[in-house]
Design a protein around this motif. Structure first.
Motif, PDB file in Angstrom:
ATOM      1  N   GLU A   1       0.835  -1.193   0.000  1.00  0.00           N
ATOM      2  CA  GLU A   1       0.000   0.000   0.000  1.00  0.00           C
ATOM      3  C   GLU A   1       0.874   1.249   0.000  1.00  0.00           C
ATOM      4  O   GLU A   1       1.847   1.347   0.753  1.00  0.00           O
ATOM      5  CB  GLU A   1      -0.913   0.003   1.226  1.00  0.00           C
ATOM      6  CG  GLU A   1      -1.894   1.156   1.236  1.00  0.00           C
ATOM      7  CD  GLU A   1      -2.826   1.119   2.437  1.00  0.00           C
ATOM      8  OE1 GLU A   1      -3.568   2.085   2.637  1.00  0.00           O
ATOM      9  OE2 GLU A   1      -2.795   0.109   3.170  1.00  0.00           O
ATOM     10  N   GLY A   2       0.559   2.177  -0.871  1.00  0.00           N
ATOM     11  CA  GLY A   2       1.367   3.390  -0.974  1.00  0.00           C
ATOM     12  C   GLY A   2       2.432   3.307  -2.042  1.00  0.00           C
ATOM     13  O   GLY A   2       3.225   4.237  -2.210  1.00  0.00           O
ATOM     14  N   SER A   3       2.477   2.199  -2.803  1.00  0.00           N
ATOM     15  CA  SER A   3       3.507   2.026  -3.835  1.00  0.00           C
ATOM     16  C   SER A   3       3.145   2.749  -5.124  1.00  0.00           C
ATOM     17  O   SER A   3       1.995   2.719  -5.573  1.00  0.00           O
ATOM     18  CB  SER A   3       3.706   0.541  -4.154  1.00  0.00           C
ATOM     19  OG  SER A   3       4.286  -0.155  -3.087  1.00  0.00           O
ATOM     20  N   LEU A   4       4.157   3.358  -5.736  1.00  0.00           N
ATOM     21  CA  LEU A   4       4.057   3.854  -7.102  1.00  0.00           C
ATOM     22  C   LEU A   4       4.703   2.822  -8.009  1.00  0.00           C
ATOM     23  O   LEU A   4       5.892   2.537  -7.883  1.00  0.00           O
ATOM     24  CB  LEU A   4       4.770   5.199  -7.245  1.00  0.00           C
ATOM     25  CG  LEU A   4       4.858   5.750  -8.680  1.00  0.00           C
ATOM     26  CD1 LEU A   4       3.482   6.232  -9.142  1.00  0.00           C
ATOM     27  CD2 LEU A   4       5.883   6.873  -8.779  1.00  0.00           C
ATOM     28  N   PHE A   5       3.927   2.245  -8.918  1.00  0.00           N
ATOM     29  CA  PHE A   5       4.445   1.250  -9.842  1.00  0.00           C
ATOM     30  C   PHE A   5       5.091   1.953 -11.038  1.00  0.00           C
ATOM     31  O   PHE A   5       4.484   2.839 -11.641  1.00  0.00           O
ATOM     32  CB  PHE A   5       3.331   0.317 -10.303  1.00  0.00           C
ATOM     33  CG  PHE A   5       3.754  -0.676 -11.347  1.00  0.00           C
ATOM     34  CD1 PHE A   5       4.834  -1.528 -11.133  1.00  0.00           C
ATOM     35  CD2 PHE A   5       3.059  -0.764 -12.553  1.00  0.00           C
ATOM     36  CE1 PHE A   5       5.217  -2.448 -12.090  1.00  0.00           C
ATOM     37  CE2 PHE A   5       3.426  -1.690 -13.520  1.00  0.00           C
ATOM     38  CZ  PHE A   5       4.526  -2.533 -13.289  1.00  0.00           C
TER      39      PHE A   5
ATOM     40  N   ASN B   1     -10.243   4.582 -13.333  1.00  0.00           N
ATOM     41  CA  ASN B   1     -10.464   4.723 -11.889  1.00  0.00           C
ATOM     42  C   ASN B   1      -9.241   4.301 -11.072  1.00  0.00           C
ATOM     43  O   ASN B   1      -9.368   3.709 -10.002  1.00  0.00           O
ATOM     44  CB  ASN B   1     -11.690   3.919 -11.448  1.00  0.00           C
ATOM     45  CG  ASN B   1     -12.941   4.338 -12.187  1.00  0.00           C
ATOM     46  OD1 ASN B   1     -13.211   5.531 -12.324  1.00  0.00           O
ATOM     47  ND2 ASN B   1     -13.692   3.361 -12.684  1.00  0.00           N
ATOM     48  N   PHE B   2      -8.084   4.617 -11.622  1.00  0.00           N
ATOM     49  CA  PHE B   2      -6.816   4.317 -10.931  1.00  0.00           C
ATOM     50  C   PHE B   2      -5.857   5.464 -11.223  1.00  0.00           C
ATOM     51  O   PHE B   2      -5.733   5.898 -12.383  1.00  0.00           O
ATOM     52  CB  PHE B   2      -6.239   2.991 -11.433  1.00  0.00           C
ATOM     53  CG  PHE B   2      -4.933   2.611 -10.793  1.00  0.00           C
ATOM     54  CD1 PHE B   2      -4.912   2.106  -9.501  1.00  0.00           C
ATOM     55  CD2 PHE B   2      -3.731   2.788 -11.464  1.00  0.00           C
ATOM     56  CE1 PHE B   2      -3.695   1.762  -8.893  1.00  0.00           C
ATOM     57  CE2 PHE B   2      -2.517   2.448 -10.874  1.00  0.00           C
ATOM     58  CZ  PHE B   2      -2.504   1.933  -9.588  1.00  0.00           C
ATOM     59  N   PRO B   3      -5.167   5.986 -10.203  1.00  0.00           N
ATOM     60  CA  PRO B   3      -4.295   7.150 -10.403  1.00  0.00           C
ATOM     61  C   PRO B   3      -3.113   6.848 -11.339  1.00  0.00           C
ATOM     62  O   PRO B   3      -2.325   5.931 -11.082  1.00  0.00           O
ATOM     63  CB  PRO B   3      -3.795   7.476  -8.993  1.00  0.00           C
ATOM     64  CG  PRO B   3      -4.780   6.834  -8.076  1.00  0.00           C
ATOM     65  CD  PRO B   3      -5.238   5.593  -8.793  1.00  0.00           C
ATOM     66  N   ILE B   4      -3.013   7.618 -12.399  1.00  0.00           N
ATOM     67  CA  ILE B   4      -1.957   7.461 -13.394  1.00  0.00           C
ATOM     68  C   ILE B   4      -1.236   8.797 -13.561  1.00  0.00           C
ATOM     69  O   ILE B   4      -1.872   9.859 -13.615  1.00  0.00           O
ATOM     70  CB  ILE B   4      -2.550   7.031 -14.754  1.00  0.00           C
ATOM     71  CG1 ILE B   4      -3.048   5.590 -14.697  1.00  0.00           C
ATOM     72  CG2 ILE B   4      -1.536   7.206 -15.883  1.00  0.00           C
ATOM     73  CD1 ILE B   4      -1.961   4.552 -14.551  1.00  0.00           C
ATOM     74  N   ILE B   5       0.091   8.746 -13.638  1.00  0.00           N
ATOM     75  CA  ILE B   5       0.860   9.935 -13.996  1.00  0.00           C
ATOM     76  C   ILE B   5       1.437   9.680 -15.382  1.00  0.00           C
ATOM     77  O   ILE B   5       2.324   8.830 -15.559  1.00  0.00           O
ATOM     78  CB  ILE B   5       1.985  10.224 -12.982  1.00  0.00           C
ATOM     79  CG1 ILE B   5       1.400  10.443 -11.583  1.00  0.00           C
ATOM     80  CG2 ILE B   5       2.790  11.445 -13.425  1.00  0.00           C
ATOM     81  CD1 ILE B   5       2.449  10.647 -10.506  1.00  0.00           C
ATOM     82  N   GLN B   6       0.925  10.377 -16.369  1.00  0.00           N
ATOM     83  CA  GLN B   6       1.388  10.222 -17.750  1.00  0.00           C
ATOM     84  C   GLN B   6       2.722  10.943 -17.906  1.00  0.00           C
ATOM     85  O   GLN B   6       2.853  12.131 -17.598  1.00  0.00           O
ATOM     86  CB  GLN B   6       0.362  10.816 -18.714  1.00  0.00           C
ATOM     87  CG  GLN B   6       0.776  10.776 -20.172  1.00  0.00           C
ATOM     88  CD  GLN B   6       0.449   9.450 -20.832  1.00  0.00           C
ATOM     89  OE1 GLN B   6      -0.517   8.799 -20.467  1.00  0.00           O
ATOM     90  NE2 GLN B   6       1.246   9.047 -21.806  1.00  0.00           N
ATOM     91  N   VAL B   7       3.739  10.212 -18.377  1.00  0.00           N
ATOM     92  CA  VAL B   7       5.075  10.779 -18.595  1.00  0.00           C
ATOM     93  C   VAL B   7       5.560  10.353 -19.976  1.00  0.00           C
ATOM     94  O   VAL B   7       5.019   9.428 -20.593  1.00  0.00           O
ATOM     95  CB  VAL B   7       6.077  10.300 -17.517  1.00  0.00           C
ATOM     96  CG1 VAL B   7       5.699  10.821 -16.146  1.00  0.00           C
ATOM     97  CG2 VAL B   7       6.190   8.773 -17.502  1.00  0.00           C
TER      98      VAL B   7
ATOM     99  N   GLY C   1      -1.509  -4.285  -4.855  1.00  0.00           N
ATOM    100  CA  GLY C   1      -1.533  -3.189  -3.897  1.00  0.00           C
ATOM    101  C   GLY C   1      -1.002  -1.855  -4.361  1.00  0.00           C
ATOM    102  O   GLY C   1      -0.880  -0.925  -3.547  1.00  0.00           O
ATOM    103  N   ALA C   2      -0.658  -1.702  -5.640  1.00  0.00           N
ATOM    104  CA  ALA C   2      -0.161  -0.411  -6.116  1.00  0.00           C
ATOM    105  C   ALA C   2      -1.209   0.670  -5.883  1.00  0.00           C
ATOM    106  O   ALA C   2      -2.403   0.444  -6.050  1.00  0.00           O
ATOM    107  CB  ALA C   2       0.197  -0.496  -7.592  1.00  0.00           C
ATOM    108  N   SER C   3      -0.719   1.864  -5.510  1.00  0.00           N
ATOM    109  CA  SER C   3      -1.630   2.986  -5.267  1.00  0.00           C
ATOM    110  C   SER C   3      -1.673   3.955  -6.438  1.00  0.00           C
ATOM    111  O   SER C   3      -2.589   4.773  -6.536  1.00  0.00           O
ATOM    112  CB  SER C   3      -1.208   3.733  -4.001  1.00  0.00           C
ATOM    113  OG  SER C   3      -1.323   2.900  -2.873  1.00  0.00           O
ATOM    114  N   ALA C   4      -0.664   3.888  -7.327  1.00  0.00           N
ATOM    115  CA  ALA C   4      -0.596   4.742  -8.508  1.00  0.00           C
ATOM    116  C   ALA C   4       0.476   4.177  -9.426  1.00  0.00           C
ATOM    117  O   ALA C   4       1.203   3.249  -9.044  1.00  0.00           O
ATOM    118  CB  ALA C   4      -0.281   6.188  -8.127  1.00  0.00           C
ATOM    119  N   ALA C   5       0.588   4.745 -10.636  1.00  0.00           N
ATOM    120  CA  ALA C   5       1.605   4.253 -11.568  1.00  0.00           C
ATOM    121  C   ALA C   5       2.015   5.346 -12.536  1.00  0.00           C
ATOM    122  O   ALA C   5       1.210   6.226 -12.883  1.00  0.00           O
ATOM    123  CB  ALA C   5       1.085   3.044 -12.347  1.00  0.00           C
TER     124      ALA C   5
END
Length: 458
Positions: free
Chosen positions: A39-43, A79-85, A63-67
């Motif tokens: 919990e709290g992991s950024l994949f 419905n899952f936090p994504i950071i587009q890079v 358990g990833a919290s974002a990616a």
């Protein structure tokens, strides 16, 4: 526990957040392995032999919290936090650089053909006399492992010690520019990865890349008796250079050396009345200690405090590690890595120790030597003293070269060469090793002699 907001991460990586409802998610750790999350992991889905984006569902389930995400955003989970890079690896490195500047610890970068890990462990011990430290763990010393190490750093870290490895040109440059070390250390120029560089000159050029990110008032520490480094530092300001070695031409050098089976003692020119004792054997480890002491001096740590910490330091597992064997024999495990230089150094040490039992040497192939492999394996054969070794066991195709070079020096019953399946070698060793014997095991990691170590342990 360190925590970042998605907004902070996006700002650091020039990323764009998708799924705005979850922007309040807190991130406490990073993982690029979809199986190893909490919990709290950024994949971080890296693209290598396989495309890490393919494992996003597994990451979410584990358990990833974002990616991070660098593919078409339409392919991203809903419905899952994504950071587009633009690039997930580049984003990982940008995020690490941002966090390093935020914490702002003193930074030590360490590279070299051999001795990086030992010097890292010694430097960590020395700096812990005054600072809260963080260091590279295991072999996390490349373009992925180094930023990961930085992001694992606690927010109250005062000094970080970063090991910098390479197998190609420009790799150390990337790591140095990312880390911007206050102090850079080159332990030595050997033959590791010579397959990719063609010569020790090429290796020296690559190791010198560590100064490319060195802060403007930074210091370079290196062995002053290495001509390839002396040549390459001739144009640097003298105030930015510190050297160590074996002669009084260097800033720091050792005297009164005494090597025992499990420790090494010496004095130094800057404090000749003080005896420094390392809890590991081998005269070559003094060089690593001298480098660590010089780092300590740069950061205001007294030689007395450095000596006290060096006497207690813990070496990373599988490097010159004494282990009790299955029948009470003593195993000297140095099977994590190998180069011709390090193999010859440990052979010289092992040949000199005193024991009431037999001395048994197990050597595996040295990898990544390219066209020079045969020549360099022959050079190892020259360091094998049949008068000081009771049994010699060789493993791998390249060690066949060593076998042919030295077989006539040994009783035929005291030398063996094995290929492929390790079971016959393990069976032979378990039959041969007696309770008072000492056994050296040294090889490149790729040969997996560590498997043999496990079979011979108590």
């Amino acid at each position: 526990m360190t925590k970042w907001t998605l907004n902070e991460i996006a700002e650091a990586t020039d990323g764009v957040i998708y799924d705005a409802e979850n922007q309040g998610v807190s991130i406490s750790n990073i993982s690029f392995d979809s199986r190893n999350l909490s919990e709290g992991s950024l994949f971080v889905p890296l693209i290598a032999e396989r495309n890490g984006h393919e494992y996003i569902d597994s990451a979410i389930q584990n358990g990833a919290s974002a990616a991070f995400w660098s593919e078409d955003i339409e392919k991203a989970p809903k419905n899952f936090p994504i950071i587009q890079v633009k690039d997930t690896l580049q984003a990982l490195q940008q995020f690490a650089k941002w966090y390093l500047k935020k914490v702002n610890p003193k930074v030590v970068g360490i590279t070299g053909s051999n001795g990086k890990t030992t010097t890292k462990d010694m430097t960590d011990a020395v700096l812990s006399a005054k600072y809260k430290t963080h260091k590279t763990v295991g072999n996390f010393n490349n373009h992925i492992g180094l930023p990961y190490t930085i992001l694992e750093m606690p927010a109250d870290t005062e000094a970080i010690i970063l090991e910098m490895g390479m197998s190609q040109a420009d790799e150390i440059r990337v790591l140095s520019i990312l880390a911007e070390p206050n102090v850079a250390v080159i332990t030595m120029i050997g033959e590791s990865h010579i397959e990719f560089f063609g010569s020790r000159n090429g290796i020296a050029d690559a190791k010198m890349e560590i100064i490319d990110g060195l802060k403007s008032d930074g210091v370079l520490i290196y062995p002053g008796e290495e001509p390839l480094l002396v040549e390459r530092t001739a144009g640097l300001p003298k105030e930015s250079i510190r050297t160590f070695g074996r002669t009084d031409k260097e800033k720091l050098y050792a005297t009164d050396i005494e090597v025992k089976s499990r420790s090494t003692s010496f004095s130094i020119n800057l404090k000749p009345e003080l005896t420094i004792t390392l809890p590991i054997p081998g005269e070559y480890n003094i060089q690593n200690a001298l480098a660590a002491i010089l780092v300590g001096i740069e950061f205001g740590i007294s030689i007395e405090a450095s000596a006290e910490k060096l006497e207690q330091f813990q070496l990373t597992k599988n490097r010159l590690e004494w282990i009790e064997g299955f029948n009470g024999a003593q195993l000297l495990n140095d099977a994590y890595n190998a180069s011709p230089s390090s193999m010859k150094a440990v052979l010289n040490y092992f040949s000199s120790i005193e024991t009431t039992g037999a001395k048994i040497v197990v050597l595996g192939d040295i990898l990544e030597l390219g066209q020079l492999s045969e020549e360099l394996h022959r050079s190892v054969a020259a360091s094998i003293d049949a008068n000081s070794i009771d049994h010699l066991v060789l493993y791998g195709e390249k060690m066949g070269i060593v076998y042919e070079e030295v077989k006539d020096s040994f009783n035929p019953e005291k030398i063996r060469h094995f290929l492929n399946d390790k079971k016959p070698m393990v069976d032979y060793l378990r039959k041969t090793i007696q309770s008072k014997d000492v056994v050296l095991l040294k090889s490149s990691l790729g040969t997996n002699i560590l498997e043999v170590v496990e079979k011979l342990k108590k």
